[in-house]
Design a protein around this motif. Structure first.
Motif, PDB file in Angstrom:
ATOM      1  N   PRO A  26       4.719   1.434   3.631  1.00  0.00           N
ATOM      2  CA  PRO A  26       4.533   1.188   2.191  1.00  0.00           C
ATOM      3  C   PRO A  26       4.759  -0.259   1.781  1.00  0.00           C
ATOM      4  O   PRO A  26       4.186  -0.703   0.784  1.00  0.00           O
ATOM      5  N   ASN A  27       5.589  -0.985   2.505  1.00  0.00           N
ATOM      6  CA  ASN A  27       5.804  -2.403   2.150  1.00  0.00           C
ATOM      7  C   ASN A  27       4.767  -3.305   2.826  1.00  0.00           C
ATOM      8  O   ASN A  27       4.912  -4.532   2.807  1.00  0.00           O
ATOM      9  N   TYR A  28       3.760  -2.719   3.428  1.00  0.00           N
ATOM     10  CA  TYR A  28       2.617  -3.387   4.066  1.00  0.00           C
ATOM     11  C   TYR A  28       2.943  -3.997   5.420  1.00  0.00           C
ATOM     12  O   TYR A  28       2.042  -4.552   6.060  1.00  0.00           O
ATOM     13  N   SER A  29       4.174  -3.887   5.883  1.00  0.00           N
ATOM     14  CA  SER A  29       4.465  -4.296   7.249  1.00  0.00           C
ATOM     15  C   SER A  29       3.792  -3.324   8.209  1.00  0.00           C
ATOM     16  O   SER A  29       3.335  -2.235   7.809  1.00  0.00           O
TER      17      SER A  29
ATOM     18  N   GLU B  10      -3.894  -0.923   2.856  1.00  0.00           N
ATOM     19  CA  GLU B  10      -3.265   0.082   1.992  1.00  0.00           C
ATOM     20  C   GLU B  10      -2.821   1.308   2.802  1.00  0.00           C
ATOM     21  O   GLU B  10      -3.054   2.463   2.417  1.00  0.00           O
ATOM     22  N   LYS B  11      -2.250   1.029   3.950  1.00  0.00           N
ATOM     23  CA  LYS B  11      -1.628   2.033   4.813  1.00  0.00           C
ATOM     24  C   LYS B  11      -2.619   2.936   5.541  1.00  0.00           C
ATOM     25  O   LYS B  11      -2.224   3.876   6.209  1.00  0.00           O
TER      26      LYS B  11
ATOM     27  N   GLN C 294       0.841   1.281   9.216  1.00  0.00           N
ATOM     28  CA  GLN C 294       1.255   0.341   8.187  1.00  0.00           C
ATOM     29  C   GLN C 294       2.179   1.074   7.226  1.00  0.00           C
ATOM     30  O   GLN C 294       1.908   2.215   6.825  1.00  0.00           O
TER      31      GLN C 294
ATOM     32  N   LYS D 252      -2.153  -7.223   1.569  1.00  0.00           N
ATOM     33  CA  LYS D 252      -2.167  -5.781   1.793  1.00  0.00           C
ATOM     34  C   LYS D 252      -2.885  -5.375   3.068  1.00  0.00           C
ATOM     35  O   LYS D 252      -2.848  -4.213   3.470  1.00  0.00           O
TER      36      LYS D 252
ATOM     37  N   SER E 116       5.270  -8.572   9.749  1.00  0.00           N
ATOM     38  CA  SER E 116       5.412  -8.613   8.289  1.00  0.00           C
ATOM     39  C   SER E 116       4.356  -9.555   7.744  1.00  0.00           C
ATOM     40  O   SER E 116       4.335 -10.735   8.115  1.00  0.00           O
TER      41      SER E 116
ATOM     42  N   SER F  81       3.605 -12.361   1.812  1.00  0.00           N
ATOM     43  CA  SER F  81       3.912 -11.636   0.582  1.00  0.00           C
ATOM     44  C   SER F  81       2.664 -11.493  -0.283  1.00  0.00           C
ATOM     45  O   SER F  81       1.966 -12.479  -0.551  1.00  0.00           O
TER      46      SER F  81
END
Lengths: 116, 112
Positions: A70-73, A51-52, A68, A30, A24, A27
């Motif tokens: 959508p929540n960037y994890s 960005e995934k 990756q 990206k 993770s 916060s």
């Protein structure tokens, strides 16, 4: 604020098995990158995601994959584990991709993988 | 292949002495970061140098980026046992992907 968090912290797998490591980012960050650090050496670049999308891949076999969310994890997957895959796997995050001033890369504490 | 050669790999000195760690490469980096890593933990960022010739100080630690952005040094003044650890330099590259190229690390031991 929480830093880069990784799980699990330690795990032992048998040759031929598969492993999934999770990360993770900080916060708001990206970009997520994965590095492998073999004992006694500096970390080696495996993947970067922004960005995934995969932005880059190091010199690692196709047994290594990542994604990756959508929540960037992010997850790092390694198939058909070999003894040589034993290492500390580090996740790093930054605000965006690129190496301009201010885009510092921060590392998590890593996941220790032992393959027996 | 971009290589970053770090020297020395091992250094053991007495408390109070000064030391310098070097990182050299034939590649030009956009920036260079120095990390310290404790056993079993991830690297912790000490400093980022961006401009050729830049010098940054962090208490007793002085970091310098070479004029051509190919090399860097870390100088510690009056080393203390708490400085013991693995020091890593990492050059930042952007080739479609953001990538850090690490040196092999310098394992520093400061003896009381």
């Amino acid at each position: 604020d929480a830093g880069v968090t990784q799980s699990p912290t330690h795990l032992i797998k048998t040759r031929g098995q598969h492993v999934t490591l999770r990360c993770s980012p900080i916060s708001g960050h990206k970009s997520v990158s994965w590095y492998q650090q073999v004992l006694g050496q500096g970390p080696q670049f495996i993947f970067q995601y922004y960005e995934k999308e995969e932005r880059g891949r190091g010199n690692f076999p196709d047994r290594f994959s990542a994604r990756q969310f959508p929540n960037y994890s992010s997850e790092l997957n390694v198939n058909a584990l070999l003894l040589g895959d034993s290492a500390l796997y580090l996740c790093a995050s930054s605000l965006w991709t690129g190496v301009i001033s201010g885009n510092t890369i921060y590392f998590g504490e890593g996941s220790w993988l032992t393959v027996v | 292949t971009q290589l970053l050669e770090q020297s020395p790999q091992f250094l053991s000195i007495q408390e109070g002495e000064n030391l310098t760690v070097y990182c050299n490469s034939s590649s030009v980096f956009s920036s260079l970061q120095w990390y310290r890593q404790e056993p079993g933990e991830g690297p912790v960022l000490l400093v980022t140098v961006v401009t050729g010739g830049e010098v940054k100080k962090l208490k007793r630690l002085t970091f310098q980026f070479g004029d051509a952005r190919k090399d860097s040094s870390l100088h510690i003044t009056a080393a203390q046992p708490g400085d013991t650890g693995l020091y890593l330099c990492a050059g930042a590259l952007y080739q479609g992907a953001q990538k850090l190229v690490f040196g092999q690390g310098t394992r520093l031991t400061i003896n009381p």
